[in-house]
Write an enzyme that holds these catalytic residues in place. Sequence first.
Site, PDB file in Angstrom:
ATOM      1  N   SER A 215       0.845  -1.205   0.000  1.00  0.00           N
ATOM      2  CA  SER A 215       0.000   0.000   0.000  1.00  0.00           C
ATOM      3  C   SER A 215       0.871   1.242   0.000  1.00  0.00           C
ATOM      4  O   SER A 215       2.059   1.172  -0.337  1.00  0.00           O
ATOM      5  CB  SER A 215      -0.933  -0.031   1.214  1.00  0.00           C
ATOM      6  OG  SER A 215      -1.903   0.983   1.102  1.00  0.00           O
ATOM      7  N   ASN A 216       0.316   2.386   0.363  1.00  0.00           N
ATOM      8  CA  ASN A 216       1.085   3.632   0.430  1.00  0.00           C
ATOM      9  C   ASN A 216       0.564   4.485   1.587  1.00  0.00           C
ATOM     10  O   ASN A 216      -0.372   4.103   2.277  1.00  0.00           O
ATOM     11  CB  ASN A 216       1.014   4.369  -0.914  1.00  0.00           C
ATOM     12  CG  ASN A 216      -0.417   4.683  -1.294  1.00  0.00           C
ATOM     13  OD1 ASN A 216      -1.114   5.418  -0.604  1.00  0.00           O
ATOM     14  ND2 ASN A 216      -0.873   4.086  -2.395  1.00  0.00           N
ATOM     15  N   HIS A 217       1.171   5.665   1.754  1.00  0.00           N
ATOM     16  CA  HIS A 217       0.892   6.477   2.953  1.00  0.00           C
ATOM     17  C   HIS A 217      -0.335   7.376   2.831  1.00  0.00           C
ATOM     18  O   HIS A 217      -0.569   8.206   3.702  1.00  0.00           O
ATOM     19  CB  HIS A 217       2.094   7.368   3.259  1.00  0.00           C
ATOM     20  CG  HIS A 217       3.308   6.604   3.657  1.00  0.00           C
ATOM     21  ND1 HIS A 217       3.371   5.849   4.797  1.00  0.00           N
ATOM     22  CD2 HIS A 217       4.518   6.458   3.051  1.00  0.00           C
ATOM     23  CE1 HIS A 217       4.558   5.289   4.895  1.00  0.00           C
ATOM     24  NE2 HIS A 217       5.270   5.633   3.837  1.00  0.00           N
TER      25      HIS A 217
END
Length: 407
Positions: A215-217
């Site tokens: 995923s990402n932030h």
Amino acid sequence: MDAIKMLQGKKILLGVSGSIAAYKAATLIRLLVKEGAEVKVIMTPAAADFITPLTLATLSRNEVPMNISDHSSWNNHVVLGRWADVMVIAPASANTIAKMAQGLCDNLLLAVYLSATCPVIFAPAMDEDMWHHPATRGNVDKLISYGHQQIPIASGELASGLFGEGRMAEPEQIVAWLQQHLPKASNNNKPLRGKTVIVTAGPTIEHIDPVRYISNHSSGKMGIAIAEALADAGANVQLVLGPTSQQTTHNGVTTIRVQTAQEMFDQVTARYPNAAIVVAAAAVADYRPANVADKKIKKGEAQLHIDLEKTPDILRSLGDQKGPQQLLIGFSLETNNEKEYALKKLREKHLDMIVMNSLADAGAGFNYDTNKVTLFDKNGKETSFPLKSKQAVAQDIVSAIIELQHA
Ligand code: C5P
């Protein structure tokens, strides 16, 4: 447009704080009432040293509360804030501006301000040196970053006997300013009424096995702020939101929760034919594991290789099928060559506008409550904004979308 109609029936909550310019509030109320506005006044205890509540109550034809409780009754600050189409703080003293910037609420005016959901406009009044003090400069910048609008300060003779900047704008100028700017600021104005708008927001997660994912932030805060600003402008907003703890309770926004890029693609694609506008603010994963293990992958070799395949590019697919009346707005977040990449996406994904933000800018990007953006539209227009709250940035983006609709 007819100037008289602009303020007719508008519910204006006038906050009067402690400055010698408070005497001008009497004329201001009289002019607003004459223009057909419904005016309610609240004042700080310090303002009552300059003008009596009785004068302002008589002119506004409404009671003028000053304290959070009067004898045995409680003045409901939330109700007052919700009643108003707009809150105008005039005069806004250096002290009141500082407290608004800090979120202090030790009087009724400040409690109403903090709980108000309507647009807020302030007309500063103070001595020139106070106006130029870095603390006041910072406080005014903060209020602007919250999305509030400042009525320009005037120059001339000051109460101190000095000449310079610091005078509150004259009541006639404040009324003229409101006539010009209020339609934009008012909750009554719904330029996107009847339009269906899709907003994508948040990250996506791409499963590796039943336990792990890529995923990402992204927090989804920017996309949610845009969804709410679009709903404030009257749109029926379908928010397709990836996994995040952030959420909205705005009644103009329907949230559709998704996890993966594929799910986001499916939900957006199904809704696209009915949408007038799509704002793709989601940080969609570009790659996903080519095979998702159905059991937890056990620790074994020193290195583990996971084959990745591309996820569908939602925005590109929408751009390829775009109808003549549809507007597509994308985001571009890069760490380098920001403008070049943003313009490339604008062109290649057939967008009407792209919002560029950079991870290189302090206070901008993932998880912050602030952002700093530049908008590029398909007609070559470029607009850069300073660092603002994500709510204020959302307002700027929605204003640009409304402008593009009429272009
Ligand atoms: O090409 P890039 O991913 O940098 O483009 C970013 C823009 O494209 C954002 O508006 C993002 O929401 C959208 N996007 C998308 N689907 C993807 C990847 C990006 O809609 N798979």
